[in-house]
Design a protein around this motif. Structure first.
Motif, PDB file in Angstrom:
ATOM      1  N   ALA A 166       0.823  -1.205   0.000  1.00  0.00           N
ATOM      2  CA  ALA A 166       0.000   0.000   0.000  1.00  0.00           C
ATOM      3  C   ALA A 166       0.859   1.259   0.000  1.00  0.00           C
ATOM      4  O   ALA A 166       0.573   2.226  -0.711  1.00  0.00           O
ATOM      5  CB  ALA A 166      -0.918  -0.005   1.225  1.00  0.00           C
ATOM      6  N   VAL A 167       1.929   1.245   0.781  1.00  0.00           N
ATOM      7  CA  VAL A 167       2.813   2.412   0.875  1.00  0.00           C
ATOM      8  C   VAL A 167       3.477   2.696  -0.473  1.00  0.00           C
ATOM      9  O   VAL A 167       3.495   3.832  -0.956  1.00  0.00           O
ATOM     10  CB  VAL A 167       3.881   2.199   1.969  1.00  0.00           C
ATOM     11  N   LEU A 168       4.021   1.662  -1.100  1.00  0.00           N
ATOM     12  CA  LEU A 168       4.724   1.856  -2.369  1.00  0.00           C
ATOM     13  C   LEU A 168       3.756   2.161  -3.506  1.00  0.00           C
ATOM     14  O   LEU A 168       4.073   2.934  -4.416  1.00  0.00           O
ATOM     15  CB  LEU A 168       5.561   0.630  -2.696  1.00  0.00           C
ATOM     16  N   SER A 169       2.565   1.572  -3.455  1.00  0.00           N
ATOM     17  CA  SER A 169       1.560   1.902  -4.464  1.00  0.00           C
ATOM     18  C   SER A 169       1.191   3.375  -4.388  1.00  0.00           C
ATOM     19  O   SER A 169       1.067   4.052  -5.415  1.00  0.00           O
ATOM     20  CB  SER A 169       0.314   1.034  -4.263  1.00  0.00           C
ATOM     21  N   ASP A 170       1.043   3.880  -3.175  1.00  0.00           N
ATOM     22  CA  ASP A 170       0.726   5.306  -3.009  1.00  0.00           C
ATOM     23  C   ASP A 170       1.880   6.178  -3.509  1.00  0.00           C
ATOM     24  O   ASP A 170       1.660   7.184  -4.187  1.00  0.00           O
ATOM     25  CB  ASP A 170       0.441   5.592  -1.537  1.00  0.00           C
ATOM     26  N   ALA A 171       3.107   5.782  -3.194  1.00  0.00           N
ATOM     27  CA  ALA A 171       4.277   6.550  -3.637  1.00  0.00           C
ATOM     28  C   ALA A 171       4.409   6.547  -5.156  1.00  0.00           C
ATOM     29  O   ALA A 171       4.909   7.501  -5.750  1.00  0.00           O
ATOM     30  CB  ALA A 171       5.548   5.986  -2.996  1.00  0.00           C
ATOM     31  N   SER A 172       3.926   5.479  -5.791  1.00  0.00           N
ATOM     32  CA  SER A 172       4.062   5.372  -7.242  1.00  0.00           C
ATOM     33  C   SER A 172       3.165   6.339  -8.001  1.00  0.00           C
ATOM     34  O   SER A 172       3.323   6.525  -9.207  1.00  0.00           O
ATOM     35  CB  SER A 172       3.761   3.932  -7.692  1.00  0.00           C
ATOM     36  N   LYS A 173       2.215   6.962  -7.305  1.00  0.00           N
ATOM     37  CA  LYS A 173       1.315   7.916  -7.968  1.00  0.00           C
ATOM     38  C   LYS A 173       2.074   9.096  -8.549  1.00  0.00           C
ATOM     39  O   LYS A 173       1.642   9.696  -9.530  1.00  0.00           O
ATOM     40  CB  LYS A 173       0.256   8.412  -6.981  1.00  0.00           C
ATOM     41  N   SER A 174       3.208   9.433  -7.948  1.00  0.00           N
ATOM     42  CA  SER A 174       3.985  10.577  -8.432  1.00  0.00           C
ATOM     43  C   SER A 174       5.282  10.136  -9.092  1.00  0.00           C
ATOM     44  O   SER A 174       6.219  10.912  -9.228  1.00  0.00           O
ATOM     45  CB  SER A 174       4.306  11.516  -7.262  1.00  0.00           C
ATOM     46  N   ALA A 175       5.342   8.857  -9.503  1.00  0.00           N
ATOM     47  CA  ALA A 175       6.573   8.317 -10.084  1.00  0.00           C
ATOM     48  C   ALA A 175       6.387   7.970 -11.554  1.00  0.00           C
ATOM     49  O   ALA A 175       5.263   7.737 -12.017  1.00  0.00           O
ATOM     50  CB  ALA A 175       7.002   7.069  -9.314  1.00  0.00           C
ATOM     51  N   ASP A 176       7.494   7.942 -12.271  1.00  0.00           N
ATOM     52  CA  ASP A 176       7.499   7.433 -13.641  1.00  0.00           C
ATOM     53  C   ASP A 176       7.862   5.953 -13.659  1.00  0.00           C
ATOM     54  O   ASP A 176       7.435   5.213 -14.535  1.00  0.00           O
ATOM     55  CB  ASP A 176       8.498   8.220 -14.495  1.00  0.00           C
ATOM     56  N   ARG A 177       8.669   5.532 -12.683  1.00  0.00           N
ATOM     57  CA  ARG A 177       9.047   4.135 -12.534  1.00  0.00           C
ATOM     58  C   ARG A 177       9.152   3.811 -11.045  1.00  0.00           C
ATOM     59  O   ARG A 177       9.731   4.575 -10.274  1.00  0.00           O
ATOM     60  CB  ARG A 177      10.397   3.832 -13.207  1.00  0.00           C
ATOM     61  N   LEU A 178       8.600   2.661 -10.655  1.00  0.00           N
ATOM     62  CA  LEU A 178       8.730   2.146  -9.294  1.00  0.00           C
ATOM     63  C   LEU A 178       9.646   0.932  -9.351  1.00  0.00           C
ATOM     64  O   LEU A 178       9.428   0.025 -10.162  1.00  0.00           O
ATOM     65  CB  LEU A 178       7.360   1.748  -8.744  1.00  0.00           C
ATOM     66  N   VAL A 179      10.681   0.905  -8.512  1.00  0.00           N
ATOM     67  CA  VAL A 179      11.669  -0.173  -8.536  1.00  0.00           C
ATOM     68  C   VAL A 179      11.701  -0.874  -7.185  1.00  0.00           C
ATOM     69  O   VAL A 179      11.814  -0.228  -6.143  1.00  0.00           O
ATOM     70  CB  VAL A 179      13.081   0.368  -8.866  1.00  0.00           C
TER      71      VAL A 179
END
Length: 300
Positions: A105-118
């Motif tokens: 949930a934390v990383l999914s939320d952070a990915s809202k403002s990302a171009d790539r999630l690693v």
């Protein structure tokens, strides 16, 4: 080239990487991958550590000191920041945070403002592969940007050295979205693209023992190659700066994609957005994730 110009031509740009940090060697690989990617595109890195309160409780209540866990998380992030700086990215292009909550949930939320999630995953063998990375598998279904999963199983070369990106397509509409993401990756790396379609040797639904004749297999491959080539021409034809190769073959899709992963910097697969509550990652994508020998990017 500006983001506006590239978007008008059908290709987005990459400027912000988010990396999940968990204190493991695999988490550090995610930091290194994101940092190197940000350096290539002159972008930024955001490092996130999730303190999962769910694992701190048992039948008798809290069994861990939340403050201590949060402090440990901060130390983990600080080490990750130091590693990113060692790789050459300016400190003003790195941000970080420690967040209480479920990692997915934390990383999914952070990915809202990302171009790539690693994110990283540990290398596994045998039965463990069937239960590959619960966080990475669940993130593939809910991340708000393309997800890149990297592990100790990747090829020994530093990612990016081969200048080749592979993307698996099936000719359906969502494959164009996957291909556009692959074009973005290739342009950022100065790499070429292998666009591959794997046609199962035995059509799904056929009775066991059924075999295609040589003529039928050739016709099947020819039709598939025509469809994939038309799609590639339509999506990538306006971008002569990206060299593309179409590879259509028969065989087991998982086996073929894993073989291809040994020869590329990044393997990219598309996945339809889940339509059923609780649905996570697809079976084929999970299998490739468990065995791939290059980083794997999943595009919803």
């Amino acid at each position: 080239m500006s983001k506006k110009n590239t978007e008008s031509r059908g290709i987005d740009t990459i400027s912000r990487y988010v990396a999940g940090v968990d204190g493991s060697a695999d988490g550090l690989r995610a930091v290194e991958y994101a940092t190197r990617g940000a350096l290539v595109v002159n972008g930024s890195v955001h490092l996130v550590h999730a303190v999962d309160v769910a694992v701190m409780a048992g039948a008798w209540g809290a069994i861990q000191d939340v403050e201590a866990m949060e402090k440990a998380g901060q130390q983990t992030v600080e080490r990750a920041v130091a590693r990113a700086i060692e790789l050459g990215i300016p400190s003003d292009r790195i941000t970080s945070e420690v967040v209480m909550g479920n990692p997915t949930a934390v990383l999914s939320d952070a990915s809202k403002s990302a171009d790539r999630l690693v994110v990283g995953r540990r290398r596994m063998g045998g039965l463990e592969r069937m239960f590959v990375g619960s966080t990475s598998a669940s993130l593939a279904a809910v991340a708000n940007c393309p997800l890149i999963v990297i592990s100790a199983a990747v090829n020994p070369d530093e990612t990016g050295g081969r200048k080749v990106v592979a993307v698996g397509v099936d000719g359906e509409g969502h494959s164009e979205t996957t291909l556009r993401a692959a074009l973005t990756e290739a342009r950022s790396r100065g790499a070429r693209i292998i666009v591959t379609h794997i046609q199962p040797a035995v059509p799904v639904g056929m009775f066991g023992g059924y075999q295609l004749t040589a003529d039928a297999e050739r016709e099947l491959l020819s039709d598939a190659r025509t469809a994939i080539t038309e799609m590639v021409t339509r999506v990538a034809g306006e971008h002569p700066d990206v060299e593309t190769e179409v590879l259509v073959q028969t065989g087991d899709p998982v086996d073929r994609l894993v073989e291809l992963s040994r020869e590329v910097d990044l393997l990219i697969l598309g996945m339809r957005a889940p339509t059923v509550l609780g649905f996570a990652i697809g079976g084929m994508t999970r299998a490739v994730l468990a065995h791939a020998e290059s980083p794997l990017m999943v595009v919803r």
